[in-house]
Write a protein that holds these residues in place. Sequence first.
Motif, PDB file in Angstrom:
ATOM      1  N   ASN B  10       0.851  -1.244  -0.094  1.00 15.13           N
ATOM      2  CA  ASN B  10       0.020   0.007  -0.266  1.00 15.13           C
ATOM      3  C   ASN B  10       0.901   1.263  -0.027  1.00 15.13           C
ATOM      4  O   ASN B  10       0.753   2.367  -0.442  1.00 15.13           O
ATOM      5  N   GLY B  11       1.771   1.263   0.810  1.00 11.67           N
ATOM      6  CA  GLY B  11       2.686   2.398   0.960  1.00 11.67           C
ATOM      7  C   GLY B  11       3.373   2.584  -0.237  1.00 11.67           C
ATOM      8  O   GLY B  11       3.651   3.880  -0.883  1.00 11.67           O
ATOM      9  N   LEU B  12       3.914   1.689  -1.069  1.00 15.35           N
ATOM     10  CA  LEU B  12       4.633   1.758  -2.086  1.00 15.35           C
ATOM     11  C   LEU B  12       3.571   2.316  -3.417  1.00 15.35           C
ATOM     12  O   LEU B  12       4.264   3.492  -4.099  1.00 15.35           O
ATOM     13  N   SER B  13       2.672   1.940  -3.289  1.00 13.73           N
ATOM     14  CA  SER B  13       1.511   2.343  -4.285  1.00 13.73           C
ATOM     15  C   SER B  13       1.309   3.848  -3.892  1.00 13.73           C
ATOM     16  O   SER B  13       1.248   4.605  -4.900  1.00 13.73           O
ATOM     17  N   LEU B  14       0.930   4.120  -2.776  1.00 14.25           N
ATOM     18  CA  LEU B  14       0.717   5.644  -2.633  1.00 14.25           C
ATOM     19  C   LEU B  14       1.889   6.535  -2.866  1.00 14.25           C
ATOM     20  O   LEU B  14       1.655   7.476  -3.199  1.00 14.25           O
ATOM     21  N   GLY B  15       3.066   6.078  -2.330  1.00 14.45           N
ATOM     22  CA  GLY B  15       4.176   6.682  -2.745  1.00 14.45           C
ATOM     23  C   GLY B  15       4.633   7.086  -4.356  1.00 14.45           C
ATOM     24  O   GLY B  15       4.981   8.044  -4.556  1.00 14.45           O
ATOM     25  N   SER B  16       4.019   6.100  -5.184  1.00 11.13           N
ATOM     26  CA  SER B  16       4.465   6.402  -6.479  1.00 11.13           C
ATOM     27  C   SER B  16       3.559   7.233  -7.134  1.00 11.13           C
ATOM     28  O   SER B  16       3.774   7.804  -7.866  1.00 11.13           O
ATOM     29  N   ILE B  17       2.344   7.376  -6.697  1.00  8.80           N
ATOM     30  CA  ILE B  17       1.405   8.556  -6.652  1.00  8.80           C
ATOM     31  C   ILE B  17       2.005   9.908  -6.563  1.00  8.80           C
ATOM     32  O   ILE B  17       2.127  10.902  -7.378  1.00  8.80           O
ATOM     33  N   TYR B  18       2.412  10.094  -5.488  1.00 13.04           N
ATOM     34  CA  TYR B  18       3.129  11.279  -4.951  1.00 13.04           C
ATOM     35  C   TYR B  18       4.109  11.642  -5.770  1.00 13.04           C
ATOM     36  O   TYR B  18       4.466  12.612  -6.341  1.00 13.04           O
ATOM     37  N   ALA B  19       4.996  10.304  -6.341  1.00 12.90           N
ATOM     38  CA  ALA B  19       6.172  10.753  -6.995  1.00 12.90           C
ATOM     39  C   ALA B  19       5.851  11.235  -8.417  1.00 12.90           C
ATOM     40  O   ALA B  19       6.561  12.189  -8.750  1.00 12.90           O
TER      41      ALA B  19
END
Lengths: 392, 300
Positions: B10-19
């Motif tokens: 979940n965190g990786l997915s959220l982070g890639s959106i911020y990215a």
Amino acid sequence: MISRHPFSVVLVALSVVLLAPACKKSQTADSAASGATVSGNVIKIGEVGSMTGSEATFGISTHNGIMLAVKQLNAAGGIAGKKVEVVSLDDQGKPEEAAVAMNKLINQDKVIAILGEVASSRSLAMAPIAQTHKIPMISPSSTNPKVTEQGDYIFRVCFIDPFQGTVMAKFAWESLKAKKVAILRDVKNDYSVGLADYFAETFKKLGGEIVIDQSYSAGDMDFKSQLTAIRSKNPEAIFVPGYYTEVGLISIQAKGLGLTAPLLGGDGWDSPKLTEIGGDSINGSYFANHYSTEDNSPEVQKFIKEYKEMFGVVPDGLAAMGYDAALVLFDAMKRSPQLTTPQIRDAIAATQKFKAVTGLISMDAKRNPVKSAVVLKIEKKSFKYQTTINPT
Amino acid sequence: MTELIQHLINGLSLGSIYALIALGYTMVFGILQLINFAHGDVYMLGAFIGMYFARVTGAAENPSVFNLLATLLVAMVGCALAGFLIERFAYRPLRRAPRINVLITAVGVSLFLEFAGQLGFGSDPKFFPQVYQPTVDWSMGDIKINPLQVIVFAISIVLMAGLQFLIFKTRTGRAMRAASFNHDLASLMGIPTDRVISLTFMAGSALAGAAGVLVGMIYPKIEPLMGVMPGLKAFVSAVLGGIGNITGAVVGAITLGLAEEFLVGYWAPTFRDALAFGLLILILLFKPTGLFGVHKSEKV
């Protein structure tokens, strides 16, 4: 000083235009604090609602309900030969804007009564202002108990959170036979926190267990971390007393994480947007509401028919509440001979067994109506009637 | 253990959106030293352009990879155009003005887009049509992975690599870097700085547009103010990684995504936003250049 900037010229012109009517008004201002009266052939009442903003469907539905009631009243001759006019102001779903709108309605438009707001957080911002100016205010659907505790001029026509929380706790325990329930509450929202607290209290009293109590803030879009934590506790149902804006997304993410427990909620779910955003994920969930369109009583069916003729859509619960709030106010106005604000207040407080669309309304000593709630199940984009739960 | 891995995903997915959003921020800052606060709102525009495109063409009725790509492309082109217009009419006239003026203008453009959006699109939340329905399921038992999350992650890595290539390996990139050192000198050397800056804005805005569509796919509720919080979070990510640094933006964003996820999952859900801004304050206090930034003495 001569200003060089074209902007300041515009500003000066604008302030002159804006101030002019305010000055005129203040000269003819009569004592608002000691109770305004009606002059002329029009009775002005105010409405504050979220016509725009993320909870716009709440405000628009309520507004439509009120407009239908006003249209019917004026067609039938108004109150003591006077037509009723509604001044509607938009608060964009913000408590601070709701307070601004209140001040404008009372001080500039000189309304003698106010209808609004849907959301408890905004009604809580408005109520002290109504109380200070002694203008009766009826909230159609703010269910937080604190709203009417602001003073003796504040009323509502809906049930309150303790009851709504209790209804869903009873439903989860008795109808769903759930023993372990998780809670996911919106901490930014007085309404959601209230419902979650009363749900937990009743559910524990019945013998159930709240396995986890998680929270989010309105406006969040990612709930997967809370839902992952909830999933690890294997609840049989999840109580999500938020607004439809977030619940749709929550249902999608819950299904995405493989959670199959039904979601439970309150009247904040009542919007067509819920099923539009939630899609198939929201099917099989339940929520408490003020009325069901499947109710066959003549009042309800007549209201649905006339609302459909005027607006082309089936009224949701909030439209019915807006309509009822206006009916209760008009009924009280008809019973107050001079139409002064203290008289209207007393007449609203004396409302007994008034037949409204969402049930019989009798005001109790705390200016809350005593009435029943229905539980609806979401199936294929429609809300199916499940059961009625009466106050005890 | 499953819970931990699920949080990680979940965190990786959220982070890639911020990215995806942070890349645009950092690019514009790298060239202009301007924090383009309207960037989050361009991302919102991207989501709405995607929504209207999918509605008009009926892409929502028959979801396919082609429709997803078409929607992405249209949103990216639309946002690139918006970025061009914003730069041309809001920032270019202020090229010679003090930096603070441009910053305030950026806030103004941001507010303009947010409220024009409420007027134009309506402020109630809209449903983002699902132009692509994943047919495969990559879940492993209780560990649920939405293929879209993987796609977003992959796209942000690919775009990061693409940008890195554009900036360090191409002539345009060299022109961008030259312009970022000194506009006047670069233009004396025959570099069309205005065009280079326009191009930077368009590329950054196109990335934001792509992010808008991809976020709409994962979180199908879009509204005119949806860009505010992700915009700020992406800004924090960019600062965390060292603003102006492409790799830093992605690393910063993924760090922030993971930090938020674990904070919410294991400790205090209500501190989600406080974490991002607390982090921003800490970074600015103790390592203002960010994780990957190089120290550069600068007149402000």
